[in-house]
Design a protein around this motif. Structure first.
Motif, PDB file in Angstrom:
ATOM      1  N   UNK A  12      33.091  48.312   8.435  1.00 18.90           N
ATOM      2  CA  UNK A  12      34.113  47.408   7.912  1.00 18.90           C
ATOM      3  C   UNK A  12      34.281  47.666   6.415  1.00 18.90           C
ATOM      4  N   UNK A  13      35.521  47.768   5.984  1.00 21.91           N
ATOM      5  CA  UNK A  13      35.818  47.967   4.576  1.00 21.91           C
ATOM      6  C   UNK A  13      35.201  46.842   3.749  1.00 21.91           C
ATOM      7  N   UNK A  14      34.722  47.179   2.565  1.00 19.23           N
ATOM      8  CA  UNK A  14      33.983  46.238   1.719  1.00 19.23           C
ATOM      9  C   UNK A  14      34.727  44.941   1.436  1.00 19.23           C
ATOM     10  N   UNK A  15      36.027  44.991   1.251  1.00 24.26           N
ATOM     11  CA  UNK A  15      36.792  43.800   0.868  1.00 24.26           C
ATOM     12  C   UNK A  15      36.946  42.793   2.007  1.00 24.26           C
ATOM     13  N   UNK A  16      36.623  43.184   3.225  1.00 33.83           N
ATOM     14  CA  UNK A  16      36.814  42.310   4.391  1.00 33.83           C
ATOM     15  C   UNK A  16      35.532  41.537   4.720  1.00 33.83           C
ATOM     16  N   UNK A  17      35.054  40.751   3.763  1.00 33.80           N
ATOM     17  CA  UNK A  17      33.784  40.045   3.956  1.00 33.80           C
ATOM     18  C   UNK A  17      33.857  39.026   5.087  1.00 33.80           C
ATOM     19  N   UNK A  18      35.002  38.365   5.257  1.00 37.60           N
ATOM     20  CA  UNK A  18      35.130  37.378   6.340  1.00 37.60           C
ATOM     21  C   UNK A  18      35.039  38.061   7.704  1.00 37.60           C
ATOM     22  N   UNK A  19      35.578  39.266   7.809  1.00 40.24           N
ATOM     23  CA  UNK A  19      35.502  40.022   9.065  1.00 40.24           C
ATOM     24  C   UNK A  19      34.058  40.481   9.304  1.00 40.24           C
ATOM     25  N   UNK A  20      33.387  40.929   8.255  1.00 40.74           N
ATOM     26  CA  UNK A  20      31.989  41.333   8.389  1.00 40.74           C
ATOM     27  C   UNK A  20      31.143  40.183   8.920  1.00 40.74           C
ATOM     28  N   UNK A  21      31.319  38.988   8.342  1.00 36.46           N
ATOM     29  CA  UNK A  21      30.554  37.812   8.769  1.00 36.46           C
ATOM     30  C   UNK A  21      30.848  37.445  10.216  1.00 36.46           C
ATOM     31  N   UNK A  22      32.122  37.468  10.588  1.00 42.65           N
ATOM     32  CA  UNK A  22      32.506  37.095  11.954  1.00 42.65           C
ATOM     33  C   UNK A  22      31.911  38.063  12.975  1.00 42.65           C
ATOM     34  N   UNK A  23      31.936  39.358  12.668  1.00 43.00           N
ATOM     35  CA  UNK A  23      31.378  40.353  13.592  1.00 43.00           C
ATOM     36  C   UNK A  23      29.861  40.233  13.685  1.00 43.00           C
ATOM     37  N   UNK A  24      29.199  39.947  12.564  1.00 44.26           N
ATOM     38  CA  UNK A  24      27.736  39.761  12.589  1.00 44.26           C
ATOM     39  C   UNK A  24      27.360  38.553  13.444  1.00 44.26           C
ATOM     40  N   UNK A  25      28.159  37.477  13.341  1.00 43.47           N
ATOM     41  CA  UNK A  25      27.891  36.281  14.139  1.00 43.47           C
ATOM     42  C   UNK A  25      28.004  36.573  15.629  1.00 43.47           C
ATOM     43  N   UNK A  26      28.826  37.543  15.983  1.00 45.50           N
ATOM     44  CA  UNK A  26      28.979  37.924  17.391  1.00 45.50           C
ATOM     45  C   UNK A  26      27.923  38.942  17.816  1.00 45.50           C
ATOM     46  N   UNK A  27      27.026  39.321  16.883  1.00 45.40           N
ATOM     47  CA  UNK A  27      25.913  40.188  17.236  1.00 45.40           C
ATOM     48  C   UNK A  27      26.132  41.675  16.996  1.00 45.40           C
ATOM     49  N   UNK A  28      27.226  42.048  16.337  1.00 44.84           N
ATOM     50  CA  UNK A  28      27.486  43.464  16.081  1.00 44.84           C
ATOM     51  C   UNK A  28      26.663  43.961  14.904  1.00 44.84           C
ATOM     52  N   UNK A  29      26.337  45.240  14.933  1.00 41.39           N
ATOM     53  CA  UNK A  29      25.693  45.921  13.816  1.00 41.39           C
ATOM     54  C   UNK A  29      26.810  46.320  12.862  1.00 41.39           C
ATOM     55  N   UNK A  30      26.915  45.635  11.721  1.00 45.26           N
ATOM     56  CA  UNK A  30      28.022  45.847  10.794  1.00 45.26           C
ATOM     57  C   UNK A  30      27.540  46.614   9.570  1.00 45.26           C
ATOM     58  N   UNK A  31      28.265  47.674   9.218  1.00 44.71           N
ATOM     59  CA  UNK A  31      27.982  48.439   8.003  1.00 44.71           C
ATOM     60  C   UNK A  31      29.242  48.460   7.143  1.00 44.71           C
ATOM     61  N   UNK A  32      29.039  48.457   5.828  1.00 46.95           N
ATOM     62  CA  UNK A  32      30.181  48.533   4.923  1.00 46.95           C
ATOM     63  C   UNK A  32      30.625  49.978   4.783  1.00 46.95           C
ATOM     64  N   UNK A  33      31.929  50.179   4.785  1.00 47.63           N
ATOM     65  CA  UNK A  33      32.487  51.510   4.588  1.00 47.63           C
ATOM     66  C   UNK A  33      32.694  51.720   3.096  1.00 47.63           C
ATOM     67  N   UNK A  34      31.712  52.394   2.483  1.00 41.85           N
ATOM     68  CA  UNK A  34      31.785  52.657   1.049  1.00 41.85           C
ATOM     69  C   UNK A  34      32.234  54.087   0.783  1.00 41.85           C
ATOM     70  N   UNK A  35      31.873  54.980   1.690  1.00 37.30           N
ATOM     71  CA  UNK A  35      32.223  56.391   1.569  1.00 37.30           C
ATOM     72  C   UNK A  35      32.779  56.850   2.908  1.00 37.30           C
ATOM     73  N   UNK A  36      33.484  57.975   2.892  1.00 38.08           N
ATOM     74  CA  UNK A  36      34.050  58.494   4.135  1.00 38.08           C
ATOM     75  C   UNK A  36      32.984  58.750   5.185  1.00 38.08           C
TER      76      UNK A  36
END
Length: 80
Positions: free
Chosen positions: A6-30
């Motif tokens: 998930x792109x860094x600026x989408x913190x609300x999306x990162x939180x929502x996906x983590x709550x659903x149990x997904x392994x979420x990583x920030x996309x900082x580099x290609x």
């Protein structure tokens, strides 16, 4: 569970996906997208200067204009 980039600026999306149990990583580099099952981007900086050289085996979701819940639903439909 699936690994979602998930792109860094989408913190609300990162939180929502983590709550659903997904392994979420920030996309900082290609290279961060390489091992992800799915990537979520804003679409704001996609294909800057007409160059598209990033490749990933997972699907890419443009979250522009979508709520965090809508993005979660899209992720779930694509990784099934």
């Amino acid at each position: 569970m699936a690994k979602i980039g998930v792109e860094q600026s989408l913190t609300n999306v990162q939180q929502a996906l983590r709550q659903k149990g997904y392994d979420v990583v920030q996309l900082k580099q290609e290279s961060d997208a390489n091992d992800c099952d799915c990537c979520v981007v804003t679409g704001l900086d996609s294909n800057v200067m007409g160059i598209q050289d990033t490749s990933t085996k997972g699907s890419v979701i443009d979250a522009n204009g979508m709520s965090a819940d809508e993005v979660c639903q899209e992720v779930e439909s694509r990784i099934r």
